[in-house]
Write a protein that holds these residues in place. Structure first.
Motif, short mmCIF file in Angstrom:
data_model
loop_
_atom_site.label_atom_id
_atom_site.label_comp_id
_atom_site.label_asym_id
_atom_site.label_seq_id
_atom_site.Cartn_x
_atom_site.Cartn_y
_atom_site.Cartn_z
N ARG A 146 6.07 -0.34 10.56
CA ARG A 146 5.89 1.10 10.72
C ARG A 146 4.79 1.35 11.43
NH1 ARG A 146 4.96 3.19 4.55
NH2 ARG A 146 4.41 4.79 5.62
N PHE A 153 -6.99 -0.49 9.98
CA PHE A 153 -7.05 -0.24 8.62
C PHE A 153 -6.10 -1.37 7.81
CE2 PHE A 153 -8.65 4.50 8.12
CZ PHE A 153 -9.35 4.25 9.33
N TRP A 157 -7.41 -4.20 4.89
CA TRP A 157 -6.95 -4.30 3.44
C TRP A 157 -6.17 -5.74 3.39
CZ3 TRP A 157 -4.95 1.02 4.60
CH2 TRP A 157 -3.63 0.93 5.05
N GLY A 160 -9.01 -7.99 3.10
CA GLY A 160 -9.56 -7.73 1.89
C GLY A 160 -9.02 -8.21 0.47
N ALA A 161 -7.68 -7.95 0.77
CA ALA A 161 -6.82 -8.42 -0.65
C ALA A 161 -6.74 -9.83 -0.73
CB ALA A 161 -5.35 -7.90 -0.40
N GLN A 164 -10.19 -11.01 -1.90
CA GLN A 164 -10.72 -10.61 -3.56
C GLN A 164 -10.02 -11.66 -4.20
OE1 GLN A 164 -12.65 -8.08 -4.31
NE2 GLN A 164 -11.94 -8.00 -6.65
N THR A 191 4.09 -8.33 -0.51
CA THR A 191 3.88 -6.97 -0.92
C THR A 191 3.08 -6.14 0.30
OG1 THR A 191 3.23 -8.05 -3.15
CG2 THR A 191 2.54 -5.60 -2.47
N GLY A 194 5.83 -6.00 2.92
CA GLY A 194 6.83 -5.19 2.31
C GLY A 194 6.40 -3.58 2.74
N GLY A 195 5.02 -3.39 2.19
CA GLY A 195 4.58 -2.03 2.42
C GLY A 195 4.47 -1.66 3.85
N ALA A 200 14.04 0.97 6.65
CA ALA A 200 15.58 1.03 7.10
C ALA A 200 15.63 0.90 8.56
CB ALA A 200 16.27 2.38 6.56
N TRP B 157 -5.73 -7.50 -5.43
CA TRP B 157 -5.77 -7.14 -4.13
C TRP B 157 -5.71 -5.46 -3.76
CZ3 TRP B 157 -1.27 -10.72 -4.85
CH2 TRP B 157 0.08 -9.95 -4.95
N TYR B 159 -7.64 -3.47 -5.72
CA TYR B 159 -9.01 -3.28 -5.62
C TYR B 159 -9.74 -3.81 -4.22
CZ TYR B 159 -13.95 -2.68 -6.60
OH TYR B 159 -15.20 -2.29 -6.60
N ALA B 161 -8.35 -4.47 -1.31
CA ALA B 161 -8.21 -3.54 -0.25
C ALA B 161 -8.97 -2.52 -0.15
CB ALA B 161 -6.58 -3.35 -0.32
N ARG B 183 -7.24 9.88 4.87
CA ARG B 183 -6.14 9.10 5.60
C ARG B 183 -6.00 7.68 5.18
NH1 ARG B 183 -2.47 8.54 9.21
NH2 ARG B 183 -2.91 7.02 10.95
N ALA B 184 -7.02 6.95 5.04
CA ALA B 184 -6.93 5.74 4.92
C ALA B 184 -6.34 5.41 3.16
CB ALA B 184 -8.46 5.12 5.14
N MET B 187 -2.90 5.91 3.13
CA MET B 187 -2.24 4.77 3.77
C MET B 187 -2.16 3.44 2.69
SD MET B 187 -2.74 4.79 7.76
CE MET B 187 -4.48 4.28 7.81
N VAL B 188 -3.31 3.14 2.45
CA VAL B 188 -3.53 2.00 1.54
C VAL B 188 -2.58 2.00 0.27
CG1 VAL B 188 -5.51 2.40 0.15
CG2 VAL B 188 -5.15 0.02 0.93
N GLU B 190 -0.08 4.04 -0.26
CA GLU B 190 1.41 3.95 -0.05
C GLU B 190 1.81 2.67 0.60
OE1 GLU B 190 2.39 7.18 2.86
OE2 GLU B 190 4.15 6.20 3.45
N THR B 191 0.90 1.93 1.19
CA THR B 191 1.43 0.68 1.75
C THR B 191 1.66 -0.28 0.47
OG1 THR B 191 0.22 1.06 4.01
CG2 THR B 191 0.98 -1.42 2.93
N ILE B 192 0.76 -0.44 -0.44
CA ILE B 192 0.64 -1.49 -1.45
C ILE B 192 1.58 -1.08 -2.55
CG2 ILE B 192 -0.53 -2.41 -3.54
CD1 ILE B 192 -3.06 -2.94 -1.70
N GLY B 194 4.21 0.75 -1.77
CA GLY B 194 5.46 0.52 -1.23
C GLY B 194 6.06 -0.92 -1.28
N GLY B 195 4.94 -1.84 -1.05
CA GLY B 195 5.26 -3.00 -1.27
C GLY B 195 5.68 -3.50 -2.77
N LEU B 196 5.03 -2.60 -3.69
CA LEU B 196 5.36 -3.33 -5.24
C LEU B 196 6.50 -2.41 -5.87
CD1 LEU B 196 1.46 -2.77 -6.63
CD2 LEU B 196 2.93 -5.11 -6.13
N ARG B 203 14.67 0.19 0.74
CA ARG B 203 13.55 0.05 1.88
C ARG B 203 13.94 -1.30 2.54
NH1 ARG B 203 8.64 2.52 2.66
NH2 ARG B 203 9.29 4.19 1.33
N THR B 204 13.25 -2.31 2.14
CA THR B 204 13.48 -3.77 2.65
C THR B 204 14.19 -4.62 1.63
OG1 THR B 204 11.35 -3.27 4.02
CG2 THR B 204 12.45 -5.53 3.76
#
Lengths: 211, 211
Positions: A146, A153, A157, A160-161, A164, A191, A194-195, A200, B157, B159, B161, B183-184, B187-188, B190-192, B194-196, B203-204
């Motif tokens: 996306r 950014f 992460w 960072g993930a 960590q 993960t 995936g995010g 779609a 991950w 935390y 991130a 914004r960051a 995004m973080v 939503e992304t994580i 989203g992956g979870l 979605r995917t």
DNA sequence: CTGCTTAGATTGACTGGTCAGTCAGCCGGG
DNA sequence: CCCGGCTGACTGACCAGTCAATCTAAGCAG
């Protein structure tokens, strides 16, 4: 530089430093500790290195350039972003698997100590982030990720993930058995990717069924 | 003008320490630097604190307990996991927004220095991870998050991130303008998340529906 | 209001211990 | 007998923490 004697004392000192730094931390480590652990005289450390700092320097640079090389190489390959990121993650996790003490030192004393020692290496550290960001940006361009997420950014992460995760293993906050390494890597990549996946997308499936 | 506004010297010292530690790092900071910055005599630092360590101690504990409180509170609320995690992320990001120096000190000197100073505080740090893991685990129970991801790992991950994001701001590796903070964070999360998310939403899809 | 008393706040010179880094010289092989 | 790897006692700098002395304010009696 004439060639080395059978026993490479320089290497011996570096290896000793890895374990001493890992055990006590850089600041609490005396140069004499390193010399003792290496089984050499105090002064020899200064024969091969200019300062205590330079020892840590060398350890970091040695390993970090491998990481940079690995990212660069994978980025050139004609594979999907998810596989690229997975390879990067694998490199880092495997580095820890095989040389936990060295990775502990690099993370604790350099990468996560950007205020003191790491400051010197910020450019190299940054380079890794930038390359990861590039992988993400390319995938956005290609439509697999996306586009509304900042690659810079996302790079932060993602890295960072993983870091960590290593931190958690180093300090025994999460289980670190042999089986956990690959499992954790798979999960974190899946993960986050995936995010990041484009929602779609009606194009050819990027994810290869790896089950 | 011997006014008697109870000038809280203790507080003055703590505030000075924040800035000195942020500027020079804990190790490179002399107690005399703190005293100078606070405009008090050297000895007064030892009147209020047992040691230089205790000053950092106090700074960390003060703020970290707020974070723990915030997580605990949000966990009790009847809202979705994504909102819970978003609130946690917001708390951390806002802490940085309002007191960047303090957060820099906490992250650089404690949270990411688990080898030296942070070792003392591992239990408290761990508590935060555990509470985040609990939020994830509950969401898995409720069916909103996929169940094949270890909550403990996801917590790390998530935390990691966010902390890496702060790190990036602290060391100016990524843009840190006022607009970037929210914004960051969005995004973080939503992304994580989203992956979870449980793959209920198309979605995917990894269409491997093995029974 | 004033002088005396006391407790806590405040001061900063000083001490004791710690190490990073130096250096004068020792060995062993060529 | 020469050279470079090697040795380890020594030194100079640095700094956390101490402490005896001084200051300030508050209480209280005269």
């Amino acid at each position: 530089m004439a060639k080395a004697p059978p026993v490479d004392k320089r290497r011996q000192i570096l290896d000793a430093a890895i374990h001493v730094f890992a055990r006590q931390g850089f600041h609490a480590s005396r140069v004499s500790d390193i010399a003792d652990e290496a089984g050499v005289a105090y002064g020899l450390v200064y024969h091969y290195f200019e300062s205590k700092d330079e020892v840590l320097n060398e350890l970091f640079t040695e390993r970090w350039s491998l990481l940079l090389g690995a990212i660069e190489e994978v980025d050139g390959q004609p594979i999907g972003a998810r596989e690229k990121l997975d390879t990067v993650a694998r490199f880092i996790v495997d580095s820890y698997r095989h040389e936990p003490d060295l990775m502990k030192v690099i993370i604790v004393e350099v990468t996560r100590a950007a205020n003191s020692f790491g400051r010197t290496h910020l450019p190299e550290i940054r380079r890794a982030y930038d390359m990861i960001a590039k992988i993400v940006a390319d995938a956005q361009q290609a439509g697999t990720f996306r586009k509304d997420v900042d690659p810079e950014f996302a790079s932060m992460w993602f890295y960072g993930a993983i870091e960590q995760l290593l931190s958690g293993w180093v300090f025994e906050l999460i289980p670190g058995g042999e089986a956990d390494f690959d499992r954790a890597r798979e999960m974190v990549v899946e993960t986050i990717c995936g995010g990041l996946d484009a929602p779609a997308t009606p194009r050819t499936r990027t994810a290869s069924g790896s089950s």
